[in-house]
Structure formats: C-alpha cells, structure tokens
Design a protein around this motif. Structure first.
Motif, PDB file in Angstrom:
ATOM      1  N   ILE A  65       0.899  -1.147   0.024  1.00 35.32           N
ATOM      2  CA  ILE A  65      -0.116  -0.001   0.057  1.00 35.32           C
ATOM      3  C   ILE A  65       0.800   1.200  -0.053  1.00 35.32           C
ATOM      4  CG2 ILE A  65      -1.670   1.306   1.258  1.00 35.32           C
ATOM      5  CD1 ILE A  65      -2.466  -1.361   2.627  1.00 35.32           C
ATOM      6  N   LYS A  66       0.660   2.064  -1.044  1.00 30.21           N
ATOM      7  CA  LYS A  66       1.120   3.541  -0.856  1.00 30.21           C
ATOM      8  C   LYS A  66       0.277   4.665  -0.831  1.00 30.21           C
ATOM      9  CE  LYS A  66       5.846   2.558  -3.002  1.00 30.21           C
ATOM     10  NZ  LYS A  66       6.404   2.763  -4.347  1.00 30.21           N
ATOM     11  N   GLU A  67       0.648   5.711  -0.009  1.00 30.36           N
ATOM     12  CA  GLU A  67      -0.440   6.826   0.073  1.00 30.36           C
ATOM     13  C   GLU A  67       0.068   7.977  -0.669  1.00 30.36           C
ATOM     14  OE1 GLU A  67      -1.641   5.510   4.604  1.00 30.36           O
ATOM     15  OE2 GLU A  67      -2.108   7.587   3.766  1.00 30.36           O
ATOM     16  N   LEU A  73      -7.680  15.322  -2.816  1.00 28.43           N
ATOM     17  CA  LEU A  73      -8.013  13.845  -2.130  1.00 28.43           C
ATOM     18  C   LEU A  73      -6.732  13.450  -2.062  1.00 28.43           C
ATOM     19  CD1 LEU A  73     -11.030  12.883  -3.966  1.00 28.43           C
ATOM     20  CD2 LEU A  73     -11.081  13.719  -1.570  1.00 28.43           C
ATOM     21  N   PRO A  74      -6.526  12.219  -1.115  1.00 28.78           N
ATOM     22  CA  PRO A  74      -5.560  11.234  -1.090  1.00 28.78           C
ATOM     23  C   PRO A  74      -5.749  10.192  -1.980  1.00 28.78           C
ATOM     24  CG  PRO A  74      -6.497  11.574   1.369  1.00 28.78           C
ATOM     25  CD  PRO A  74      -7.323  12.204   0.380  1.00 28.78           C
ATOM     26  N   LEU A  75      -4.681   9.456  -2.360  1.00 27.37           N
ATOM     27  CA  LEU A  75      -4.756   8.442  -3.124  1.00 27.37           C
ATOM     28  C   LEU A  75      -4.264   7.047  -2.626  1.00 27.37           C
ATOM     29  CD1 LEU A  75      -5.438   6.949  -5.862  1.00 27.37           C
ATOM     30  CD2 LEU A  75      -3.193   7.561  -6.728  1.00 27.37           C
ATOM     31  N   TYR A  76      -4.965   6.094  -2.364  1.00 25.46           N
ATOM     32  CA  TYR A  76      -4.176   5.013  -1.777  1.00 25.46           C
ATOM     33  C   TYR A  76      -4.021   3.765  -2.749  1.00 25.46           C
ATOM     34  CZ  TYR A  76      -6.854   7.242   2.049  1.00 25.46           C
ATOM     35  OH  TYR A  76      -7.205   8.271   2.880  1.00 25.46           O
ATOM     36  N   HIS A  77      -2.812   3.459  -3.311  1.00 25.97           N
ATOM     37  CA  HIS A  77      -2.618   2.704  -4.239  1.00 25.97           C
ATOM     38  C   HIS A  77      -2.135   1.490  -3.701  1.00 25.97           C
ATOM     39  CE1 HIS A  77       0.147   1.885  -8.308  1.00 25.97           C
ATOM     40  NE2 HIS A  77      -1.262   1.202  -8.252  1.00 25.97           N
ATOM     41  N   TYR A  96      -9.072   2.085   4.411  1.00 24.10           N
ATOM     42  CA  TYR A  96      -8.667   3.093   3.161  1.00 24.10           C
ATOM     43  C   TYR A  96      -9.858   3.010   2.400  1.00 24.10           C
ATOM     44  CZ  TYR A  96      -3.921   2.129   4.256  1.00 24.10           C
ATOM     45  OH  TYR A  96      -2.660   2.175   4.986  1.00 24.10           O
ATOM     46  N   PHE A  97     -10.637   2.073   2.282  1.00 26.61           N
ATOM     47  CA  PHE A  97     -11.768   1.783   1.335  1.00 26.61           C
ATOM     48  C   PHE A  97     -12.771   2.799   1.700  1.00 26.61           C
ATOM     49  CE2 PHE A  97     -11.078  -2.867   0.587  1.00 26.61           C
ATOM     50  CZ  PHE A  97     -10.143  -2.368  -0.604  1.00 26.61           C
ATOM     51  N   TYR A  98     -13.124   3.038   2.982  1.00 22.89           N
ATOM     52  CA  TYR A  98     -13.868   4.022   3.522  1.00 22.89           C
ATOM     53  C   TYR A  98     -13.288   5.255   4.120  1.00 22.89           C
ATOM     54  CZ  TYR A  98     -16.984  -0.162   3.126  1.00 22.89           C
ATOM     55  OH  TYR A  98     -17.490  -1.292   2.592  1.00 22.89           O
ATOM     56  N   GLY A  99     -12.257   5.621   3.735  1.00 12.33           N
ATOM     57  CA  GLY A  99     -11.470   6.682   4.209  1.00 12.33           C
ATOM     58  C   GLY A  99     -11.742   8.045   3.392  1.00 12.33           C
ATOM     59  N   ASP A 100     -10.820   8.851   3.442  1.00  7.73           N
ATOM     60  CA  ASP A 100     -10.844  10.115   2.709  1.00  7.73           C
ATOM     61  C   ASP A 100     -10.419  10.071   1.317  1.00  7.73           C
ATOM     62  OD1 ASP A 100     -11.750  11.137   5.418  1.00  7.73           O
ATOM     63  OD2 ASP A 100      -9.680  11.745   5.882  1.00  7.73           O
ATOM     64  N   GLY A 101      -9.806   9.036   0.870  1.00 10.24           N
ATOM     65  CA  GLY A 101      -9.368   8.941  -0.317  1.00 10.24           C
ATOM     66  C   GLY A 101      -9.855   8.320  -1.354  1.00 10.24           C
ATOM     67  N   VAL A 102      -9.089   8.095  -2.428  1.00 10.60           N
ATOM     68  CA  VAL A 102      -9.730   7.185  -3.628  1.00 10.60           C
ATOM     69  C   VAL A 102      -8.448   5.642  -3.424  1.00 10.60           C
ATOM     70  CG1 VAL A 102      -9.605   6.704  -6.151  1.00 10.60           C
ATOM     71  CG2 VAL A 102     -10.178   8.902  -5.425  1.00 10.60           C
ATOM     72  N   SER A 103      -9.236   4.755  -3.582  1.00 11.26           N
ATOM     73  CA  SER A 103      -8.498   3.417  -3.426  1.00 11.26           C
ATOM     74  C   SER A 103      -8.374   2.824  -4.803  1.00 11.26           C
ATOM     75  CB  SER A 103      -9.032   2.662  -2.596  1.00 11.26           C
ATOM     76  OG  SER A 103      -9.183   3.022  -1.073  1.00 11.26           O
ATOM     77  N   ILE A 104      -7.146   2.406  -5.126  1.00  8.83           N
ATOM     78  CA  ILE A 104      -7.006   1.694  -6.376  1.00  8.83           C
ATOM     79  C   ILE A 104      -6.389   0.533  -6.155  1.00  8.83           C
ATOM     80  CG2 ILE A 104      -5.983   1.603  -8.673  1.00  8.83           C
ATOM     81  CD1 ILE A 104      -6.014   4.654  -8.999  1.00  8.83           C
ATOM     82  N   VAL A 105      -7.040  -0.660  -6.187  1.00  9.54           N
ATOM     83  CA  VAL A 105      -6.263  -1.933  -5.991  1.00  9.54           C
ATOM     84  C   VAL A 105      -5.978  -2.878  -7.356  1.00  9.54           C
ATOM     85  CG1 VAL A 105      -6.600  -3.952  -4.412  1.00  9.54           C
ATOM     86  CG2 VAL A 105      -7.985  -1.763  -4.135  1.00  9.54           C
ATOM     87  N   GLU A 106      -4.747  -2.838  -7.499  1.00  5.85           N
ATOM     88  CA  GLU A 106      -4.250  -3.803  -8.473  1.00  5.85           C
ATOM     89  C   GLU A 106      -4.552  -5.460  -7.957  1.00  5.85           C
ATOM     90  OE1 GLU A 106      -0.652  -2.984 -10.549  1.00  5.85           O
ATOM     91  OE2 GLU A 106      -0.735  -0.795 -10.022  1.00  5.85           O
ATOM     92  N   TRP A 107      -4.794  -6.193  -8.870  1.00  8.77           N
ATOM     93  CA  TRP A 107      -5.420  -7.605  -8.710  1.00  8.77           C
ATOM     94  C   TRP A 107      -6.271  -7.664  -7.416  1.00  8.77           C
ATOM     95  CZ3 TRP A 107      -3.091 -10.870 -11.780  1.00  8.77           C
ATOM     96  CH2 TRP A 107      -1.987 -10.983 -12.457  1.00  8.77           C
ATOM     97  N   GLY A 108      -7.219  -6.862  -7.616  1.00  8.89           N
ATOM     98  CA  GLY A 108      -8.052  -6.618  -6.538  1.00  8.89           C
ATOM     99  C   GLY A 108      -9.160  -7.920  -6.424  1.00  8.89           C
ATOM    100  N   SER A 109      -9.333  -8.697  -7.576  1.00  7.85           N
ATOM    101  CA  SER A 109     -10.101  -9.773  -7.646  1.00  7.85           C
ATOM    102  C   SER A 109      -9.574 -11.002  -7.035  1.00  7.85           C
ATOM    103  CB  SER A 109     -10.476 -10.214  -9.204  1.00  7.85           C
ATOM    104  OG  SER A 109      -9.023 -10.857  -9.662  1.00  7.85           O
ATOM    105  N   ARG A 110      -8.354 -10.920  -6.486  1.00  6.11           N
ATOM    106  CA  ARG A 110      -7.836 -12.045  -5.507  1.00  6.11           C
ATOM    107  C   ARG A 110      -8.538 -11.862  -4.196  1.00  6.11           C
ATOM    108  NH1 ARG A 110      -2.977 -13.669  -8.267  1.00  6.11           N
ATOM    109  NH2 ARG A 110      -2.208 -14.772  -6.009  1.00  6.11           N
ATOM    110  N   ILE A 111      -9.021 -10.742  -3.789  1.00  2.04           N
ATOM    111  CA  ILE A 111      -9.661 -10.707  -2.449  1.00  2.04           C
ATOM    112  C   ILE A 111     -11.141  -9.881  -2.584  1.00  2.04           C
ATOM    113  CG2 ILE A 111      -7.278 -10.033  -1.296  1.00  2.04           C
ATOM    114  CD1 ILE A 111      -8.195  -7.227  -1.404  1.00  2.04           C
ATOM    115  N   THR A 112     -11.785 -10.713  -3.656  1.00  3.25           N
ATOM    116  CA  THR A 112     -13.265 -10.226  -3.769  1.00  3.25           C
ATOM    117  C   THR A 112     -13.920 -10.069  -2.499  1.00  3.25           C
ATOM    118  OG1 THR A 112     -13.172 -11.215  -5.957  1.00  3.25           O
ATOM    119  CG2 THR A 112     -15.122 -10.604  -5.050  1.00  3.25           C
ATOM    120  N   GLU A 113     -13.769 -11.023  -1.508  1.00  5.15           N
ATOM    121  CA  GLU A 113     -14.385 -10.938  -0.561  1.00  5.15           C
ATOM    122  C   GLU A 113     -14.154  -9.722   0.694  1.00  5.15           C
ATOM    123  OE1 GLU A 113     -12.420 -13.502  -1.367  1.00  5.15           O
ATOM    124  OE2 GLU A 113     -12.641 -15.027   0.113  1.00  5.15           O
ATOM    125  N   LEU A 114     -13.110  -9.163   0.462  1.00  5.55           N
ATOM    126  CA  LEU A 114     -12.669  -8.122   1.230  1.00  5.55           C
ATOM    127  C   LEU A 114     -13.132  -6.807   0.628  1.00  5.55           C
ATOM    128  CD1 LEU A 114      -9.132  -9.099   2.534  1.00  5.55           C
ATOM    129  CD2 LEU A 114     -11.581  -9.574   3.547  1.00  5.55           C
TER     130      LEU A 114
END
Ligand SMILES: Nc1ncnc2c1ncn2[C@@H]1O[C@H](COP(=O)(O)OP(=O)(O)OP(=O)(O)O)[C@@H](O)[C@H]1O
Ligand SMILES: [Mg+2]
Length: 157
Positions: A65-67, A73-77, A96-114
């Motif tokens: 994770i990098k901020e 707005l902040p960006l959470y990558h 992060y997801f419900y924080g102040d910024g935008v979240s971008i998640v690479e390979w996000g489908s690996r953690i769909t349930e989260l």
C-alpha cells in the motif's frame, strides 16, 4: 452491464484514467485486474497524475500500500498480487476503502470477499503489443452513473 474501452496505445489508457480521476470522490474504489503487464500500474500512474499527485507513483507490489497526496484528495494505491485473503485481512483495508481518499487496488479480484460492495472493476486485456481492451464493471449506483456518463460522451461503449 459492462462497458468497453479500446486503447490503441498507452496514451489512450492514460486518457481514460484521467477522465475517471475527474470523478474522484472520498471513498471511491477502483479495482484493476488483468495479467502481468496488462497496464494496471500504468493506469494507476495516469490516474494519480490527473488527481494532482506530484510524487512518483511506482508499483506497490512489495510495499502493498502506498499513500499519495492529490490536489483535493489522497490516493491509496495497493497491489495484492503477493498476498492471500488472510494476509489482506490483516491490512485493515476498510480504513482505506471507507477513508478520505480514492483507493486503487491492483489484482483486487484476488480478495473479492474483502472488497466493498460498491466499486468499479476494470479488467484489462491484451489485444496486441500496444492495444488493450478495458472492461468497466460498475458495482453500485455511483459507478453506474459514472459509466453511463462516459458512454453518453462516447468514451466507452
Ligand atoms: N494500451 C496500453 N495501456 C497500458 N499499458 C500499455 C499499453 N500499451 C503498452 N503498454 C505498456 O505495457 C506495460 C504495462 O505495465 P504495467 O506495469 O502497467 O502492468 P501491470 O498490469 O501493472 O503489471 P503487474 O501485474 O506486473 O503489476 C507498460 O510498459 C506500458 O507502457
Ligand atoms: Mg502493476
């Protein structure tokens, strides 16, 4: 319903990222999927630039994770390629997801349930050396509205 975007080169991919960045809001979540070298980090860098991030945006494969500070707005990558669901759970991603910024998640489908129920998934497929096909799949009203707007403007089909 999904939406398609044809990128004939990396500049085109960056343009779509910049257009989505214009819609950025607190709690926006974008999931990027696609094989190695598809262009997930390339997309993220362009998105960050359009948000006004001045720092150099690198692949967070090892840091997870990098901020960054954007203009408004902040960006959470994030990149969850190397971790499993249990490990990801310990990262407390909801902050992060419900924080102040935008979240971008690479390979996000690996953690769909989260992932939050409301999110924009973007699947990038190779269609040639420089060509990519991007599939935008909105989950939730806010993302549907954004995708519909892009379609009305002829950006996606
Ligand atoms: N149309 C395009 N869109 C995006 N990237 C492109 C395109 N054409 C060529 N490229 C190149 O493909 C490469 C994509 O690399 P990138 O690191 O963004 O992939 P990635 O999906 O993040 O891979 P990884 O899973 O390893 O993190 C870059 O070198 C980029 O310049
Ligand atoms: Mg990457």
């Amino acid at each position: 319903m999904n939406y398609q975007f044809q990128a004939c080169d990396e500049q085109k991919t960056a343009e779509l990222a910049a257009q989505l960045a214009e819609e950025a809001y607190s709690g926006m979540v974008i999931i990027l999927d696609g094989e190695l070298g598809a262009g997930k980090t390339h997309f993220s860098k362009a998105f960050a630039k359009a948000m006004g991030v001045k720092a150099v945006v690198n692949s967070p494969t090892f840091t997870l994770i990098k901020e960054y500070e954007g203009k408004k707005l902040p960006l959470y990558h994030m990149d969850v390629y190397r971790i499993n669901v249990e490990e990801a759970e310990e990262l407390g991603l909801d902050e992060y997801f419900y924080g102040d910024g935008v979240s971008i998640v690479e390979w996000g489908s690996r953690i769909t349930e989260l992932l939050p129920k409301e999110r924009l998934e973007i699947r990038i497929e190779h269609a040639g050396e420089h060509e990519r096909k991007l599939f935008l799949i909105p989950f939730g009203k806010a993302y549907q509205v954004i995708c519909e707007e892009l379609r009305e403007n002829g950006v996606v089909s």
